[in-house]
Scaffold this motif. Structure first.
Motif, PDB file in Angstrom:
ATOM      1  N   ALA A 417      40.913  40.039  48.507  1.00  0.00           N
ATOM      2  CA  ALA A 417      39.947  41.145  48.524  1.00  0.00           C
ATOM      3  C   ALA A 417      40.088  42.085  47.334  1.00  0.00           C
ATOM      4  O   ALA A 417      39.073  42.479  46.741  1.00  0.00           O
ATOM      5  CB  ALA A 417      40.054  41.905  49.844  1.00  0.00           C
ATOM      6  N   PRO A 418      41.309  42.489  46.919  1.00  0.00           N
ATOM      7  CA  PRO A 418      41.408  43.385  45.766  1.00  0.00           C
ATOM      8  C   PRO A 418      40.913  42.778  44.460  1.00  0.00           C
ATOM      9  O   PRO A 418      40.623  43.499  43.516  1.00  0.00           O
ATOM     10  CB  PRO A 418      42.925  43.677  45.693  1.00  0.00           C
ATOM     11  N   GLY A 421      36.807  41.240  45.719  1.00  0.00           N
ATOM     12  CA  GLY A 421      36.018  42.113  46.587  1.00  0.00           C
ATOM     13  C   GLY A 421      36.104  41.633  48.022  1.00  0.00           C
ATOM     14  O   GLY A 421      36.288  40.443  48.281  1.00  0.00           O
ATOM     15  N   THR A 422      35.970  42.556  48.946  1.00  0.00           N
ATOM     16  CA  THR A 422      36.145  42.233  50.358  1.00  0.00           C
ATOM     17  C   THR A 422      35.129  41.196  50.839  1.00  0.00           C
ATOM     18  O   THR A 422      35.480  40.254  51.543  1.00  0.00           O
ATOM     19  CB  THR A 422      36.025  43.510  51.208  1.00  0.00           C
ATOM     20  N   PRO A 460      40.876  46.715  54.241  1.00  0.00           N
ATOM     21  CA  PRO A 460      40.194  47.794  53.523  1.00  0.00           C
ATOM     22  C   PRO A 460      39.125  47.242  52.591  1.00  0.00           C
ATOM     23  O   PRO A 460      39.244  46.144  52.051  1.00  0.00           O
ATOM     24  CB  PRO A 460      41.324  48.452  52.727  1.00  0.00           C
ATOM     25  N   THR A 461      38.068  48.015  52.405  1.00  0.00           N
ATOM     26  CA  THR A 461      37.005  47.607  51.495  1.00  0.00           C
ATOM     27  C   THR A 461      37.492  47.715  50.062  1.00  0.00           C
ATOM     28  O   THR A 461      38.031  48.731  49.632  1.00  0.00           O
ATOM     29  CB  THR A 461      35.770  48.491  51.679  1.00  0.00           C
ATOM     30  N   GLU A 462      37.356  46.629  49.338  1.00  0.00           N
ATOM     31  CA  GLU A 462      37.813  46.572  47.951  1.00  0.00           C
ATOM     32  C   GLU A 462      36.645  46.201  47.055  1.00  0.00           C
ATOM     33  O   GLU A 462      35.820  45.356  47.393  1.00  0.00           O
ATOM     34  CB  GLU A 462      38.927  45.523  47.798  1.00  0.00           C
ATOM     35  N   THR A 465      37.053  42.882  41.023  1.00  0.00           N
ATOM     36  CA  THR A 465      37.340  42.857  39.587  1.00  0.00           C
ATOM     37  C   THR A 465      36.835  41.554  38.985  1.00  0.00           C
ATOM     38  O   THR A 465      36.584  41.457  37.799  1.00  0.00           O
ATOM     39  CB  THR A 465      38.849  42.986  39.333  1.00  0.00           C
TER      40      THR A 465
END
Length: 773
Positions: A417-418, A421-422, A460-462, A465
Motif C-alpha cells: 500500500a505505501p 497506493g491502498t 491506512p490509506t496510502e 508512489t
C-alpha cells in the motif's frame, strides 16, 4: 417450534443429554438427516456452528431462519469473511472455521458461547482441523464448561471420539434407493467429454435435476459449453454469493447443476434426482522443493463417491452415474487425505506461533502437521518478519494474522500500500486471494469491488508512489520473480530456481521479467506452468525482494577459465564481473586440469619417458617413489604464470615430474630405471617403459656374447628383450637370455641365416663377437 420430520429429530433429546453429561459428543449422520439445521435449533444457549465453506455457512443460516419463519440475522445469523448478518437477538451464528479461529485468537474464552458445533469434520479441511485443536486447548485451560459437538457424515469417527474424549451418537438417514451406473471414459477422452455423455444419459433416463461433480472451474466452463442446449447452472467457490445462492434454489425448468466438491456434503441442492460424478477432485498440494503450491487433481475417495451418489436419493429414488470403470472402484482410496498432510502450512504455522505454541507439539491433533512442511512454513514466516529467530510471533506477525489473509497476501497488502497506493494493493491482493481471472496477465480490474473495499478498510490509506501491480505480487511471492531464460523463449527461471513456462498466445510473451502469482507443475512435466503473472522489470525485482540479492564467486572450468563475481536474485543471475584474483584463477585452472588432464601441459618425449620410468619404480618398489597419475601430479603443477587455458601449454611437464621426485632416492633413478642400456655391440638403446613391463628392442647380432638377462630396480625385475632380425622385425621375446640361447636361438638361426646370408649366425652366440651391422 415445529421442526420438520427429518431422521435427526428423534435423536435430539439424546444429543442434548449427552452434551449435558459429557460436554463433548461426536454425531455421525449422513447428508440429509438434518444434523446441520435441526441440531443447533434444539440446543440451549448461544450456539456457534463452524462450517468448512462460506457458501455452506450462508445456506445453513438461511435454512434455519426459514424454519423459524424469520429473516436471516435475527435468531439465526451468519458471519463469513466480508459478509455478516447478525443482531443483538442472534442466538445461533453460523461461521466459517477460519473465522472462528480468528475469534479464538482474539479471545480464547469465547465469552457468551455455550456450544460450538463443528460441522462436516470428515472433510478434513486445514482450518477445521486447526479449529478443533485450538478449541480443545482453550476448553482444557479456560472453558471446561464449553460444549463441543463434532459432526461427521462418515463412520470414521473413532479417532475424533478419542481426542474429544466423547461418546459417538449415530443417526441413519431415511434415504431413497440410488442406482449406480458406470460410464467409463473412452481412451484419451477428456473428463468433461465423459461427463457430458453421462449427463445426457441421465437427462434421458431420470426425471428431475442433474447434479454433476467436476474437478474445477475450467472443467465446469468447458462442460457448460458442450451443453449449450441445456439449462446449466454453475456452483463453485469463485462465484459471487448471489450466484451461489441462486444455484441452491429450485429453478423454473429442469436444470443441470455443474458443481465442484463444494456441493458434496454440507449443501442441499433441491430437485436433484441424478448425480454425475467425474471421479476427480481438486485439492491443495505444496511442492516445497520447487516452491510451488496450488491445486492438484486427484481421484476421489470411496467415501466421497458414496456421499456424492447419495445426493441423488435425498428427496426421491435417484440414480448416480460414475465416470470410471466399475472394476476401478475398488482401487479408490478409502477416505480423502487430510489437507494438513499436503497443503501449504504457512498460515497454520503463524496461527500456532501467535497461539504461543510454535511447534504445536503440546496440542492435541487429529493428525499432527508434518514437521518438514511446518519448518518450511517457518522459514517463509521468518523471511516475512513474522517470526523471530526462536520461532515466536513478532508484533508484525500478529499484525499479519489480524488481517485474516494468508501471511504472504497480508504482507503484500501491508507493505504494498505505501508504494502502489491502498486501492491498487487491495485490488491485487483480492485477485490473488480469489484467483477468479481466466487470463494469464494479472489485471487489478478483475478484483471483486466489495472485497477491495473490505481490504482497503484494513490498512491506512496510502498515496501511490508507483502504480505497479507487479510490485504487490512480488511482495507476496518474491521467490516467484522470474526472468526469461533466453531471448524469445517462453521459459522463465524463477528466483526459487524452478523453471516455468508461459502458455502460448499470452500478452506477456515479450516480457523479460515477470512477477508470477500462480504457477503449478503437472506430473511428468519438466517445467512449471505460469497461470497468473504481472509484467515486471529488474528494478522492481530488486526493490521488492532485497533479501534475495546475493553475490557469489563463480569459479569453474568451462573449456577455459571462468573466475567471476556473479550477482543473483535468488537463483536468477543478474550480471557478472571478473574477479581478477590469482587464487581464483589457480582454482579454475586446477579444475581444468582435473577435468581434461595434464595433457594440457607441455609434454616433451623426454618428459613422457621420465613419467613412465617413475611409474615403473612406483609399481615395483612403492614408497618413496610416488604415483605419477594426473591426480597425484596435480599438486606439483605451478600455475602462477598461467591465466587461461593456452598458458598451460607453456608449463613444462618435466618440471612437474622433477618436483615430484623423492630425494635423496632420486639420485639412483638412472641406476634403478635407466633411460637406456649399452648392449654388447656398444650401442646404447633406450628402454621402453610405456607398457609397465620394461623391454629392450635389440637386434640378435648386437646381443651376441650377452649371457645373462639384464635386471632393473636393484635386480628385482628382469628386462624383457625383444630380439630383432637384421631388418628390425621381431624374432623372439625373452626374459631368460641363457635359456633362449640354448633352446630358442637354434630355430631362429635355421630360419634366418638363409634369409640374411651376409650376416653372421654362429652356432655359439655366447662366445661370438657382437656386431652392429
Amino acid at each position: 417450534m415445529d421442526l420438520p420430520d427429518l431422521p435427526i429429530r428423534a435423536a435430539l433429546p439424546e444429543i442434548k443429554r449427552t452434551l449435558d453429561a459429557h460436554g463433548t459428543a461426536v454425531l455421525v449422520a449422513p447428508p440429509g438427516t438434518g444434523k446441520t439445521t435441526l441440531v443447533p435449533l434444539a440446543l440451549a444457549g448461544r450456539v456457534v456452528v463452524a462450517e468448512p465453506r462460506r457458501i455452506a455457512a450462508r445456506a445453513a443460516a438461511a435454512r434455519m431462519a426459514a424454519l423459524l419463519g424469520e429473516p436471516v440475522g435475527r435468531t439465526v445469523g451468519y458471519a463469513v469473511r466480508g459478509d455478516r448478518k447478525t443482531s443483538k437477538d442472534t442466538r445461533i451464528e453460523v461461521v466459517t472455521s477460519g473465522l472462528l479461529v480468528r475469534r479464538l485468537h482474539r479471545d480464547p474464552e469465547l465469552p457468551g458461547v455455550d456450544t460450538v458445533l463443528l460441522d462436516e469434520c470428515h472433510e478434513r479441511h486445514l482450518d477445521a482441523d486447526l479449529l478443533l485443536t485450538l478449541l480443545l486447548d482453550a476448553r482444557a485451560a479456560l472453558r471446561p464448561d464449553l460444549h463441543v459437538l463434532a459432526t461427521s457424515a462418515t463412520v470414521a469417527a473413532d479417532r475424533l471420539a478419542t481426542i474429544l474424549d466423547a461418546p459417538v451418537l449415530t443417526v441413519t438417514a431415511r434415504t431413497f434407493p440410488v442406482g449406480i451406473t458406470h460410464v467409463a471414459p473412452a481412451r484419451g477422452e477428456r473428463v468433461e467429454t465423459t461427463a457430458v455423455r453421462a449427463i445426457r444419459r441421465a437427462l434421458s433416463e431420470v426425471d428431475g435435476d442433474v447434479l454433476a461433480f467436476l474437478p474445477g472451474v475450467g472443467e465446469i466452463a468447458r462442460t457448460a459449453a458442450l451443453l449449450a442446449d441445456v439449462d446449466v447452472v454453475p456452483l463453485h467457490g469463485r462465484l459471487s454469493s448471489r450466484d451461489q445462492d441462486a444455484a441452491l434454489r429450485p429453478g423454473p425448468r429442469r436444470r443441470v447443476v455443474l458443481a465442484t466438491s463444494i456441493a458434496e456434503s454440507s449443501l442441499t441442492v433441491p430437485g436433484v434426482r441424478a448425480v454425475v460424478d467425474a471421479g476427480r477432485s481438486r485439492v491443495p498440494r505444496t511442492d516445497h522443493r520447487r516452491g510451488l503450491s496450488g491445486l492438484t487433481t486427484v481421484r476421489v475417495s470411496a467415501a466421497v463417491a458414496e456421499q456424492r451418489a447419495g445426493r441423488a436419493g435425498r428427496e426421491a429414488p435417484g440414480h448416480a452415474y460414475r465416470c470410471w470403470p466399475e472394476h476401478e472402484h475398488g482401487t479408490l482410496p478409502r477416505y480423502p487425505e487430510p489437507e494438513i498432510r499436503t497443503a501449504d502450512l504457512t498460515r497454520l504455522a503463524l496461527e500456532l506461533a501467535c497461539w504461543g505454541t510454535p511447534d504445536g507439539t503440546t496440542l492435541t491433533w487429529w493428525d499432527p502437521p508434518p514437521q518438514g512442511a511446518l519448518e518450511a512454513a517457518r522459514t517463509t514466516l521468518r523471511a516475512l518478519g513474522a517470526l523471530d529467530a526462536e520461532g515466536n510471533a513478532t508484533s508484525r506477525g500478529h499484525r499479519l494474522l489480524d488481517l485474516g489473509l494468508h501471511p504472504r497476501l497480508a504482507r503484500a497488502l501491508l507493505d504494498g500500500a505505501p508504494v502502489t497506493g491502498t486501492r491498487t494493493a487491495a485490488q491485487v491482493v483480492a485477485v490473488l486471494d480469489a484467483d477468479r481471472t481466466t487470463r494469464v496477465e494479472l489485471d487489478p480490474r478483475d478484483a471483486d469491488p466489495k472485497e477491495v473495499r473490505r481490504l482497503s478498510s484494513l490498512i491506512p490509506t496510502e498515496a501511490a508512489t508507483t502504480d505497479d501491480p507487479a510490485f504487490v505480487v512480488a511482495l507476496a511471492h518474491p521467490e516467484r520473480l522470474a526472468r526469461r531464460r533466453s531471448p524469445g523463449s517462453s521459459v522463465y527461471l524463477m528466483a526459487s530456481g524452478t523453471a516455468a513456462e508461459l502458455p502460448p498466445g499470452t500478452t506477456l510473451a515479450d516480457a523479460e521479467w515477470l512477477a508470477v502469482a500462480v504457477a503449478d507443475r503437472e506430473p511428468g512435466r519438466t517445467n512449471g506452468r505460469i497461470r497468473l503473472a504481472a509484467r515486471a522489470d529488474e528494478t522492481l525485482a530488486l526493490t521488492a525482494a532485497p533479501t534475495l540479492i546475493r553475490e557469489e564467486d563463480d569459479i569453474r572450468w568451462d573449456g577455459d577459465v571462468v573466475a567471476d563475481r556473479v550477482r543473483y536474485l535468488g537463483a536468477i543471475p543478474l550480471g557478472r564481473k571478473p574477479l581478477n584474483s590469482p587464487e581464483a584463477t589457480r582454482r579454475a585452472l586446477l579444475l581444468g586440469l582435473k577435468a581434461e588432464g595434464l595433457a594440457l601441459l607441455h609434454w616433451t618425449q623426454d618428459a613422457t619417458r621420465l613419467r613412465e620410468r617413475m611409474a615403473f619404480l612406483h609399481q615395483t618398489l612403492g614408497a618413496p617413489w610416488p604415483p605419477v597419475d594426473d591426480e597425484a601430479l596435480l599438486p606439483y603443477v605451478d600455475t602462477s604464470t598461467a591465466r587461461r587455458k593456452s598458458d598451460l601449454a607453456r608449463i613444462h611437464a618435466a618440471n612437474v615430474l622433477q618436483a615430484a621426485l623423492p630425494w635423496p632416492e632420486a639420485t639412483r633413478l638412472d641406476t634403478l630405471a635407466p633411460d637406456s642400456l649399452e648392449v654388447p655391440s656398444g650401442s646404447r638403446i633406450k628402454i621402453d617403459y610405456s607398457t609397465g613391463d620394461p623391454f629392450l628392442a635389440v637386434k640378435v647380432q648386437e646381443a651376441f656374447g650377452w649371457t645373462e638377462t639384464p635386471k632393473l630396480a636393484d635386480n628385482r625385475v628382469p628386462l624383457v628383450l625383444h630380439l630383432l632380425s637384421p631388418a628390425g622385425r621381431p624374432t623372439a621375446v625373452t626374459a631368460d637370455l641363457t635359456s633362449f640361447w640354448k633352446t630358442g636361438y637354434p630355430q631362429v638361426r635355421s630360419e634366418l641365416r638363409g634369409r640374411y646370408p651376409k650376416h653372421r649366425w654362429p652356432e655359439d652366440p655366447t662366445t661370438a663377437p657382437p656386431a652392429r651391422r
